[in-house]
Design an enzyme around this catalytic site. Structure first.
Site, PDB file in Angstrom:
ATOM      1  N   ASP A 101      -7.865  -5.411   0.058  1.00 59.61           N
ATOM      2  CA  ASP A 101      -8.324  -6.301  -1.025  1.00 59.61           C
ATOM      3  C   ASP A 101      -7.930  -7.753  -0.822  1.00 59.61           C
ATOM      4  O   ASP A 101      -8.348  -8.617  -1.594  1.00 59.61           O
ATOM      5  CB  ASP A 101      -7.739  -5.797  -2.363  1.00 59.61           C
ATOM      6  CG  ASP A 101      -8.302  -4.447  -2.727  1.00 59.61           C
ATOM      7  OD1 ASP A 101      -7.512  -3.507  -2.915  1.00 59.61           O
ATOM      8  OD2 ASP A 101      -9.534  -4.320  -2.767  1.00 59.61           O
ATOM      9  N   HIS A 133       0.857  -1.192   0.000  1.00 56.02           N
ATOM     10  CA  HIS A 133       0.000   0.000   0.000  1.00 56.02           C
ATOM     11  C   HIS A 133       0.889   1.237   0.000  1.00 56.02           C
ATOM     12  O   HIS A 133       1.959   1.240   0.613  1.00 56.02           O
ATOM     13  CB  HIS A 133      -0.891   0.019   1.259  1.00 56.02           C
ATOM     14  CG  HIS A 133      -2.071   0.908   1.114  1.00 56.02           C
ATOM     15  ND1 HIS A 133      -1.995   2.259   1.344  1.00 56.02           N
ATOM     16  CD2 HIS A 133      -3.337   0.654   0.703  1.00 56.02           C
ATOM     17  CE1 HIS A 133      -3.182   2.801   1.116  1.00 56.02           C
ATOM     18  NE2 HIS A 133      -4.018   1.850   0.722  1.00 56.02           N
TER      19      HIS A 133
HETATM   20  C1  SDX Z   1      -6.208  -0.067  -2.892  1.00 56.99           C
HETATM   21  O1  SDX Z   1      -4.423   4.492  -2.151  1.00 56.99           O
HETATM   22  C2  SDX Z   1      -5.381   3.874  -1.495  1.00 56.99           C
HETATM   23  O2  SDX Z   1      -5.785   4.256  -0.417  1.00 56.99           O
HETATM   24  C3  SDX Z   1      -5.959   2.649  -2.206  1.00 56.99           C
HETATM   25  C4  SDX Z   1      -6.959   1.828  -1.419  1.00 56.99           C
HETATM   26  C5  SDX Z   1      -8.238   2.595  -1.157  1.00 56.99           C
HETATM   27  O3  SDX Z   1      -8.936   2.231  -0.203  1.00 56.99           O
HETATM   28  O4  SDX Z   1      -8.576   3.480  -1.980  1.00 56.99           O
HETATM   29  O5  SDX Z   1      -6.392   1.429  -0.192  1.00 56.99           O
HETATM   30  C6  SDX Z   1      -7.357   0.572  -2.188  1.00 56.99           C
HETATM   31  O6  SDX Z   1      -5.969   0.252  -4.025  1.00 56.99           O
HETATM   32  C7  SDX Z   1      -5.327  -1.019  -2.130  1.00 56.99           C
HETATM   33  C8  SDX Z   1      -4.083  -1.483  -2.968  1.00 56.99           C
HETATM   34  C9  SDX Z   1      -4.551  -2.613  -3.866  1.00 56.99           C
HETATM   35  N1  SDX Z   1      -3.481  -3.002  -4.822  1.00 56.99           N
HETATM   36  C10 SDX Z   1      -2.852  -4.162  -4.754  1.00 56.99           C
HETATM   37  O7  SDX Z   1      -3.016  -4.990  -3.862  1.00 56.99           O
HETATM   38  C11 SDX Z   1      -1.920  -4.442  -5.930  1.00 56.99           C
HETATM   39  C12 SDX Z   1      -0.554  -4.938  -5.422  1.00 56.99           C
HETATM   40  N2  SDX Z   1       0.086  -3.844  -4.735  1.00 56.99           N
HETATM   41  C13 SDX Z   1       1.062  -3.027  -5.486  1.00 56.99           C
HETATM   42  O8  SDX Z   1       0.725  -2.831  -6.808  1.00 56.99           O
HETATM   43  C14 SDX Z   1       1.504  -1.787  -4.711  1.00 56.99           C
HETATM   44  O9  SDX Z   1       1.768  -2.205  -3.452  1.00 56.99           O
HETATM   45  C15 SDX Z   1       0.593  -0.580  -4.631  1.00 56.99           C
HETATM   46  C16 SDX Z   1       0.163  -0.114  -5.992  1.00 56.99           C
HETATM   47  C17 SDX Z   1      -0.620  -0.866  -3.822  1.00 56.99           C
HETATM   48  C18 SDX Z   1       1.381   0.526  -3.941  1.00 56.99           C
HETATM   49  O10 SDX Z   1       2.331   0.913  -4.798  1.00 56.99           O
HETATM   50  P1  SDX Z   1       3.454   1.983  -4.332  1.00 56.99           P
HETATM   51  O11 SDX Z   1       3.232   2.613  -3.039  1.00 56.99           O
HETATM   52  O12 SDX Z   1       3.663   2.891  -5.488  1.00 56.99           O
HETATM   53  O13 SDX Z   1       4.612   1.053  -4.019  1.00 56.99           O
HETATM   54  P2  SDX Z   1       5.718   0.701  -5.051  1.00 56.99           P
HETATM   55  O14 SDX Z   1       5.055   0.196  -6.299  1.00 56.99           O
HETATM   56  O15 SDX Z   1       6.633   1.867  -5.149  1.00 56.99           O
HETATM   57  O16 SDX Z   1       6.415  -0.517  -4.291  1.00 56.99           O
HETATM   58  C19 SDX Z   1       7.458  -0.275  -3.380  1.00 56.99           C
HETATM   59  C20 SDX Z   1       8.328  -1.510  -3.541  1.00 56.99           C
HETATM   60  C21 SDX Z   1       8.702  -1.786  -4.992  1.00 56.99           C
HETATM   61  O17 SDX Z   1       9.960  -2.429  -4.966  1.00 56.99           O
HETATM   62  P3  SDX Z   1      11.270  -1.495  -5.350  1.00 56.99           P
HETATM   63  O18 SDX Z   1      10.970  -0.834  -6.682  1.00 56.99           O
HETATM   64  O19 SDX Z   1      11.388  -0.484  -4.209  1.00 56.99           O
HETATM   65  O20 SDX Z   1      12.407  -2.470  -5.404  1.00 56.99           O
HETATM   66  O21 SDX Z   1       7.609  -2.661  -3.068  1.00 56.99           O
HETATM   67  C22 SDX Z   1       7.434  -3.558  -4.148  1.00 56.99           C
HETATM   68  C23 SDX Z   1       7.698  -2.802  -5.444  1.00 56.99           C
HETATM   69  O22 SDX Z   1       8.216  -3.679  -6.436  1.00 56.99           O
HETATM   70  N3  SDX Z   1       6.044  -4.013  -4.086  1.00 56.99           N
HETATM   71  C24 SDX Z   1       5.639  -5.268  -4.218  1.00 56.99           C
HETATM   72  C25 SDX Z   1       4.253  -5.232  -4.045  1.00 56.99           C
HETATM   73  N4  SDX Z   1       3.853  -3.973  -3.821  1.00 56.99           N
HETATM   74  C26 SDX Z   1       4.960  -3.219  -3.856  1.00 56.99           C
HETATM   75  N5  SDX Z   1       6.307  -6.409  -4.496  1.00 56.99           N
HETATM   76  C27 SDX Z   1       5.561  -7.533  -4.576  1.00 56.99           C
HETATM   77  N6  SDX Z   1       4.227  -7.572  -4.411  1.00 56.99           N
HETATM   78  C28 SDX Z   1       3.538  -6.450  -4.138  1.00 56.99           C
HETATM   79  N7  SDX Z   1       2.221  -6.491  -3.984  1.00 56.99           N
END
Ligand code: SDX
Length: 428
Positions: free
Chosen positions: A363, A306
């Site tokens: 989720d 998140h």
């Molecule tokens: C919702 O914003 C909100 O409030 C949203 C929400 C709401 O109520 O409105 O809470 C609802 O959208 C919840 C999130 C649902 N999405 C997912 O579950 C999809 C999987 N999650 C990721 O796509 C990600 O965690 C996000 C999109 C939710 C957050 O993305 P960020 O904050 O931009 O984090 P990032 O992509 O910069 O990740 C940071 C690091 C990265 O590694 P590095 O580039 O630093 O090496 O963490 C890794 C990412 O690769 N990472 C994950 C991961 N999520 C982040 N690695 C593996 N699996 C994951 N799920």
């Protein structure tokens, strides 16, 4: 950090940036005069360090795993409140008195029917259309039916449109489902609760009476509460940006639905269930965890991570407890629930997830519950949009009523070609 202006000094640049402090949470640097005084923009793709607005609706502390709706902790609202009361709280800022709540529920209940001609919209879609595609189209088209509540400068029309959207979104969501399974649409029933009415419109058939389960009705209402609002997330920011141009509320909510559909956002609940099905059994979990950690593999664990929560998502905790209750009540022994709990356990002990501060989000467990309740996977994000409509409306209302509000128009860091003369085709 004091509240004295932040001084930005550089090559012939001396800018004082006022520091603003909210009631809780990080202070902000007021950069509204930065460009005029420095000829520079700030640069923040994804808005990881940007406050886009001032708001009094929802507060999140990602470190503490805290979520407050108008100051009330989500755990307390989950335990003591219901979705109609939470809608009132988000819209008007205070918990309603008994009379206020009864009137609000009555008014919403008596707006749940849709214009009869709206039924014809559905026959234009393929039966196998994704229900989110139908939701974007039909909600946006409400403006074609309710011209008398599209003037955003009229407080009465704003209120009517707000009530219509909160009231009709469950009816339209259930119609999208009924259309996909070839069953007749079920009209709203005014003696049922908001959640009960939705379950009835979803699952009742003319051939027999629908037996309402109080446990499922309560679980549905709780899921709506948990999804109602969440500060300035992607879809809420979309609603605010669309609304800042003066677009009508039906168009703004349709824009929010479109944004929520993405698998990185509200589409994650559907993507998470599909991922759990692909994993299939606990023996395959290590393979998927390895893929999630592999920089060369775009795969991510759906339902994990998140932007704000770097400890735990309080909604996921409530959702996991609810999953236990619903599966027990239904006598469902869903192997995917075992996979989900084992995946959570393994991931939370894995150094990669600990270092990246990745925890289950809202989720992760919702799909397990919704599947047990009989919802097809494609409907999961529709339910998220249904519940989030109250938050989107509250945020849209707050923005429209903000006297300092103006159209949102971000700038950019341009790295493309500088000015050059046209080259005739025979000279290229
Ligand atoms: C919702 O914003 C909100 O409030 C949203 C929400 C709401 O109520 O409105 O809470 C609802 O959208 C919840 C999130 C649902 N999405 C997912 O579950 C999809 C999987 N999650 C990721 O796509 C990600 O965690 C996000 C999109 C939710 C957050 O993305 P960020 O904050 O931009 O984090 P990032 O992509 O910069 O990740 C940071 C690091 C990265 O590694 P590095 O580039 O630093 O090496 O963490 C890794 C990412 O690769 N990472 C994950 C991961 N999520 C982040 N690695 C593996 N699996 C994951 N799920």
């Amino acid at each position: 950090m004091s509240n004295d202006p932040f001084k930005l000094n550089g090559d012939d640049i001396n800018v004082d940036l006022p520091v603003m402090e909210g009631s809780v949470g990080p202070k902000v640097l007021d950069i509204r005069k930065l460009y005029a005084q420095s000829d520079m923009f700030t640069f923040d793709p994804g808005f990881t360090s940007t406050a886009s607005c001032e708001s009094k609706i929802t507060y999140i502390d990602g470190g503490k795993g805290e979520l407050l709706y108008r100051g009330y902790p989500i755990e307390q609202l989950a335990e003591h409140s219901d979705y109609m009361e939470v809608c009132y709280l988000l819209l008007f800022g205070e918990l309603p008195t008994k009379e206020e709540k009864e009137k609000f529920s009555h008014d919403i209940t008596h707006h749940t029917m849709v214009h009869e001609q709206l039924h014809r919209f559905f026959s234009g879609f393929r039966r196998d259309a994704h229900p989110m595609a139908i939701m974007v189209g039909v909600v946006g088209a409400l403006a074609a039916f309710y011209h008398d509540s599209t003037d955003i400068n009229d407080p009465h029309q704003r209120m009517v449109a707000s009530y219509r959207l909160i009231a009709k979104i469950p009816t339209i969501a259930a119609m999208a489902y009924k259309y996909s399974v070839g069953q007749p649409f079920v009209y709203p029933s005014n003696e049922l609760s908001y959640a009960g009415n939705f379950l009835n419109m979803m699952f009742s058939v003319p051939a027999e009476p629908y037996k309402m389960s109080p446990t499922l009705e309560k679980a549905m209402d709780l899921i709506f509460i948990l999804h109602a609002d969440h500060e300035q997330n992607a879809s809420t920011s979309t609603v605010r940006l669309a609304g800042s141009s003066g677009a009508n509320p039906f168009a703004c909510i349709a824009a929010g639905i479109a944004c929520l559909w993405g698998p990185a956002h509200g589409g994650a609940n559907e993507a998470c269930l599909n991922m759990l099905e692909e994993i299939g059994s606990v023996v395959r979990i290590p393979e998927f965890v390895a893929r999630a950690k592999d920089k060369n593999d775009p795969f991510r664990l759906m339902g994990f991570g998140h932007r704000v929560y770097k400890n735990f998502d309080p909604r996921a905790t409530v959702m996991r407890d609810t999953a236990h209750k619903v599966l027990k009540e239904l006598g469902v022994n869903d192997p995917l629930f075992d996979v989900a709990m084992e995946l959570e356990k393994i991931a939370l002990e894995d150094p990669y997830f600990i270092e990246k501060k990745l925890y289950p989000n809202v989720d992760f467990y919702s799909g397990i519950i919704l599947r047990a309740m009989g919802f097809p996977t494609e409907m999961f994000t529709v339910l998220f949009a249904l519940a989030r409509t109250s938050g989107w409306i509250a945020q849209w209302k707050e923005m429209i009523e903000d006297p300092t509000q103006k159209i949102g128009r971000p700038r950019q860091l341009y790295t493309g070609a500088t000015s050059r003369d046209y080259v005739p085709v025979d000279k290229r």
